[in-house]
Design a protein around this motif. Structure first.
Motif, PDB file in Angstrom:
ATOM      1  N   ILE A   1       0.846  -1.203   0.000  1.00 57.64           N
ATOM      2  CA  ILE A   1       0.000   0.000   0.000  1.00 57.64           C
ATOM      3  C   ILE A   1       0.878   1.248   0.000  1.00 57.64           C
ATOM      4  O   ILE A   1       0.636   2.197  -0.753  1.00 57.64           O
ATOM      5  CB  ILE A   1      -0.951  -0.010   1.231  1.00 57.64           C
ATOM      6  N   GLU A   2       1.915   1.247   0.812  1.00 61.05           N
ATOM      7  CA  GLU A   2       2.833   2.391   0.897  1.00 61.05           C
ATOM      8  C   GLU A   2       3.478   2.668  -0.469  1.00 61.05           C
ATOM      9  O   GLU A   2       3.540   3.812  -0.915  1.00 61.05           O
ATOM     10  CB  GLU A   2       3.904   2.087   1.945  1.00 61.05           C
ATOM     11  N   TYR A   3       3.941   1.613  -1.146  1.00 60.13           N
ATOM     12  CA  TYR A   3       4.565   1.779  -2.469  1.00 60.13           C
ATOM     13  C   TYR A   3       3.574   2.336  -3.484  1.00 60.13           C
ATOM     14  O   TYR A   3       3.900   3.233  -4.258  1.00 60.13           O
ATOM     15  CB  TYR A   3       5.110   0.446  -2.974  1.00 60.13           C
ATOM     16  N   LEU A   4       2.374   1.773  -3.509  1.00 67.33           N
ATOM     17  CA  LEU A   4       1.378   2.234  -4.491  1.00 67.33           C
ATOM     18  C   LEU A   4       1.014   3.698  -4.270  1.00 67.33           C
ATOM     19  O   LEU A   4       0.827   4.443  -5.228  1.00 67.33           O
ATOM     20  CB  LEU A   4       0.132   1.350  -4.427  1.00 67.33           C
ATOM     21  N   ARG A   5       0.949   4.103  -3.023  1.00 67.34           N
ATOM     22  CA  ARG A   5       0.647   5.503  -2.727  1.00 67.34           C
ATOM     23  C   ARG A   5       1.823   6.405  -3.089  1.00 67.34           C
ATOM     24  O   ARG A   5       1.646   7.449  -3.704  1.00 67.34           O
ATOM     25  CB  ARG A   5       0.306   5.675  -1.247  1.00 67.34           C
ATOM     26  N   ALA A   6       3.029   6.004  -2.705  1.00 68.15           N
ATOM     27  CA  ALA A   6       4.205   6.852  -2.891  1.00 68.15           C
ATOM     28  C   ALA A   6       4.674   6.898  -4.346  1.00 68.15           C
ATOM     29  O   ALA A   6       5.001   7.965  -4.861  1.00 68.15           O
ATOM     30  CB  ALA A   6       5.343   6.357  -1.999  1.00 68.15           C
ATOM     31  N   ILE A   7       4.708   5.757  -5.004  1.00 66.73           N
ATOM     32  CA  ILE A   7       5.261   5.700  -6.355  1.00 66.73           C
ATOM     33  C   ILE A   7       4.228   6.092  -7.407  1.00 66.73           C
ATOM     34  O   ILE A   7       4.522   6.846  -8.329  1.00 66.73           O
ATOM     35  CB  ILE A   7       5.814   4.289  -6.651  1.00 66.73           C
ATOM     36  N   TYR A   8       3.005   5.569  -7.274  1.00 69.50           N
ATOM     37  CA  TYR A   8       1.990   5.773  -8.308  1.00 69.50           C
ATOM     38  C   TYR A   8       0.928   6.812  -7.921  1.00 69.50           C
ATOM     39  O   TYR A   8       0.056   7.110  -8.713  1.00 69.50           O
ATOM     40  CB  TYR A   8       1.313   4.436  -8.640  1.00 69.50           C
ATOM     41  N   HIS A   9       1.006   7.297  -6.698  1.00 70.34           N
ATOM     42  CA  HIS A   9       0.073   8.323  -6.205  1.00 70.34           C
ATOM     43  C   HIS A   9      -1.380   7.847  -6.239  1.00 70.34           C
ATOM     44  O   HIS A   9      -2.286   8.607  -6.545  1.00 70.34           O
ATOM     45  CB  HIS A   9       0.237   9.635  -6.988  1.00 70.34           C
ATOM     46  N   TRP A  10      -1.562   6.575  -5.930  1.00 72.91           N
ATOM     47  CA  TRP A  10      -2.902   6.030  -5.888  1.00 72.91           C
ATOM     48  C   TRP A  10      -3.568   6.429  -4.576  1.00 72.91           C
ATOM     49  O   TRP A  10      -2.926   6.622  -3.548  1.00 72.91           O
ATOM     50  CB  TRP A  10      -2.869   4.511  -5.945  1.00 72.91           C
ATOM     51  N   THR A  11      -4.888   6.521  -4.616  1.00 69.59           N
ATOM     52  CA  THR A  11      -5.687   6.678  -3.414  1.00 69.59           C
ATOM     53  C   THR A  11      -6.148   5.280  -3.037  1.00 69.59           C
ATOM     54  O   THR A  11      -6.761   4.593  -3.849  1.00 69.59           O
ATOM     55  CB  THR A  11      -6.904   7.592  -3.682  1.00 69.59           C
ATOM     56  N   ILE A  12      -5.819   4.871  -1.822  1.00 69.62           N
ATOM     57  CA  ILE A  12      -6.147   3.512  -1.403  1.00 69.62           C
ATOM     58  C   ILE A  12      -6.874   3.578  -0.069  1.00 69.62           C
ATOM     59  O   ILE A  12      -6.413   4.232   0.870  1.00 69.62           O
ATOM     60  CB  ILE A  12      -4.871   2.651  -1.280  1.00 69.62           C
ATOM     61  N   ARG A  13      -7.995   2.911  -0.017  1.00 73.07           N
ATOM     62  CA  ARG A  13      -8.789   2.854   1.209  1.00 73.07           C
ATOM     63  C   ARG A  13      -8.731   1.421   1.730  1.00 73.07           C
ATOM     64  O   ARG A  13      -9.063   0.484   1.015  1.00 73.07           O
ATOM     65  CB  ARG A  13     -10.232   3.256   0.913  1.00 73.07           C
ATOM     66  N   VAL A  14      -8.275   1.278   2.976  1.00 75.19           N
ATOM     67  CA  VAL A  14      -8.146  -0.047   3.576  1.00 75.19           C
ATOM     68  C   VAL A  14      -9.065  -0.106   4.789  1.00 75.19           C
ATOM     69  O   VAL A  14      -9.028   0.777   5.646  1.00 75.19           O
ATOM     70  CB  VAL A  14      -6.681  -0.308   4.019  1.00 75.19           C
ATOM     71  N   THR A  15      -9.892  -1.153   4.831  1.00 75.85           N
ATOM     72  CA  THR A  15     -10.715  -1.409   6.014  1.00 75.85           C
ATOM     73  C   THR A  15     -10.256  -2.738   6.612  1.00 75.85           C
ATOM     74  O   THR A  15      -9.298  -3.341   6.139  1.00 75.85           O
ATOM     75  CB  THR A  15     -12.216  -1.498   5.645  1.00 75.85           C
ATOM     76  N   ASN A  16     -10.981  -3.204   7.627  1.00 76.39           N
ATOM     77  CA  ASN A  16     -10.611  -4.479   8.247  1.00 76.39           C
ATOM     78  C   ASN A  16     -10.633  -5.636   7.257  1.00 76.39           C
ATOM     79  O   ASN A  16      -9.819  -6.547   7.342  1.00 76.39           O
ATOM     80  CB  ASN A  16     -11.550  -4.811   9.412  1.00 76.39           C
ATOM     81  N   LYS A  17     -11.581  -5.602   6.302  1.00 78.13           N
ATOM     82  CA  LYS A  17     -11.751  -6.729   5.395  1.00 78.13           C
ATOM     83  C   LYS A  17     -11.478  -6.407   3.930  1.00 78.13           C
ATOM     84  O   LYS A  17     -11.281  -7.320   3.137  1.00 78.13           O
ATOM     85  CB  LYS A  17     -13.178  -7.283   5.509  1.00 78.13           C
ATOM     86  N   THR A  18     -11.478  -5.141   3.563  1.00 77.25           N
ATOM     87  CA  THR A  18     -11.385  -4.810   2.136  1.00 77.25           C
ATOM     88  C   THR A  18     -10.284  -3.794   1.845  1.00 77.25           C
ATOM     89  O   THR A  18      -9.784  -3.118   2.753  1.00 77.25           O
ATOM     90  CB  THR A  18     -12.711  -4.238   1.600  1.00 77.25           C
ATOM     91  N   VAL A  19      -9.970  -3.694   0.561  1.00 73.75           N
ATOM     92  CA  VAL A  19      -9.066  -2.670   0.079  1.00 73.75           C
ATOM     93  C   VAL A  19      -9.643  -2.152  -1.243  1.00 73.75           C
ATOM     94  O   VAL A  19     -10.159  -2.922  -2.051  1.00 73.75           O
ATOM     95  CB  VAL A  19      -7.625  -3.218  -0.107  1.00 73.75           C
ATOM     96  N   THR A  20      -9.578  -0.837  -1.419  1.00 70.93           N
ATOM     97  CA  THR A  20     -10.080  -0.214  -2.636  1.00 70.93           C
ATOM     98  C   THR A  20      -8.969   0.614  -3.248  1.00 70.93           C
ATOM     99  O   THR A  20      -8.313   1.394  -2.556  1.00 70.93           O
ATOM    100  CB  THR A  20     -11.303   0.690  -2.319  1.00 70.93           C
TER     101      THR A  20
END
Length: 188
Positions: free
Chosen positions: A45-64
């Motif tokens: 998640i850290e790489y995708l946010r830092a390198i690709y500037h993606w918005t990522i939402r993580v909950t207990n069971k899901t990731v978007t």
């Protein structure tokens, strides 16, 4: 709304030959490219946010996942099998275990090679000691070995007491003139 975004991307990519047909495919391809290199889901998640500037939402069971040009994110489990939060974490654990197994195998192989080298060096050392003890000397005339005998004989300090030298004569005329080998012998 999402349909038209996907269609626009597919049309654009079809015209410029990029080969990615949808946002989903681009997200999957990017994740698949990064997965073997990370050590945890959090690092992914850290790489995708830092390198690709993606918005990522993580909950207990899901990731978007949402790329910068997307208005709405796509849930991991909607990307296909293996892209839900738990599945991604499992895949990462698999890659980590595989890397650790490869590292362990490499270390074992290095240890075995080192043991073989040590064994060979010990054999050479013993042969050198035997030559010294018997006060024997060795001179070599080398051809296809290209000086290897001389190199091996001088690997140890004090080798000049038992090894006097080597003449590397690869060319037949050198064998005749320097070593005195008869032409008839060389022609055989």
């Amino acid at each position: 709304d999402n349909y038209w975004v996907e269609k626009r991307l597919m049309d654009k990519n079809a015209s410029d030959g990029v080969g990615v047909t949808s946002d989903r495919e681009l997200i999957r391809n990017t994740i698949d490219k990064i997965l073997p290199t990370v050590n945890s889901f959090e690092q992914l998640i850290e790489y995708l946010r830092a390198i690709y500037h993606w918005t990522i939402r993580v909950t207990n069971k899901t990731v978007t996942f949402a790329m910068p040009d997307m208005k709405k994110g796509i849930r991991g489990n909607k990307l296909g099998e293996g892209y839900g939060k738990a599945e991604l974490a499992d895949r990462i654990r698999g890659f980590v275990a595989e890397r650790e197994a490869k590292d362990l195998a490499m270390k074992q192989m290095e240890a075995e090679i080192e043991a073989l080298i040590q064994s060979e060096q010990e054999k050479k050392r013993k042969k050198a000691e035997e030559l010294k003890k018997r006060q024997l000397v060795l001179c070599a005339a080398e051809s296809c070995t290209g000086g290897l005998i001389g190199k091996l004989m001088t690997d140890y300090p004090g080798s000049s007491s038992y090894f006097k030298g080597s003449c590397v004569t690869y060319w037949n005329e050198a064998k005749e003139h320097i070593l005195g080998v008869k032409k008839e012998t060389l022609d055989k």
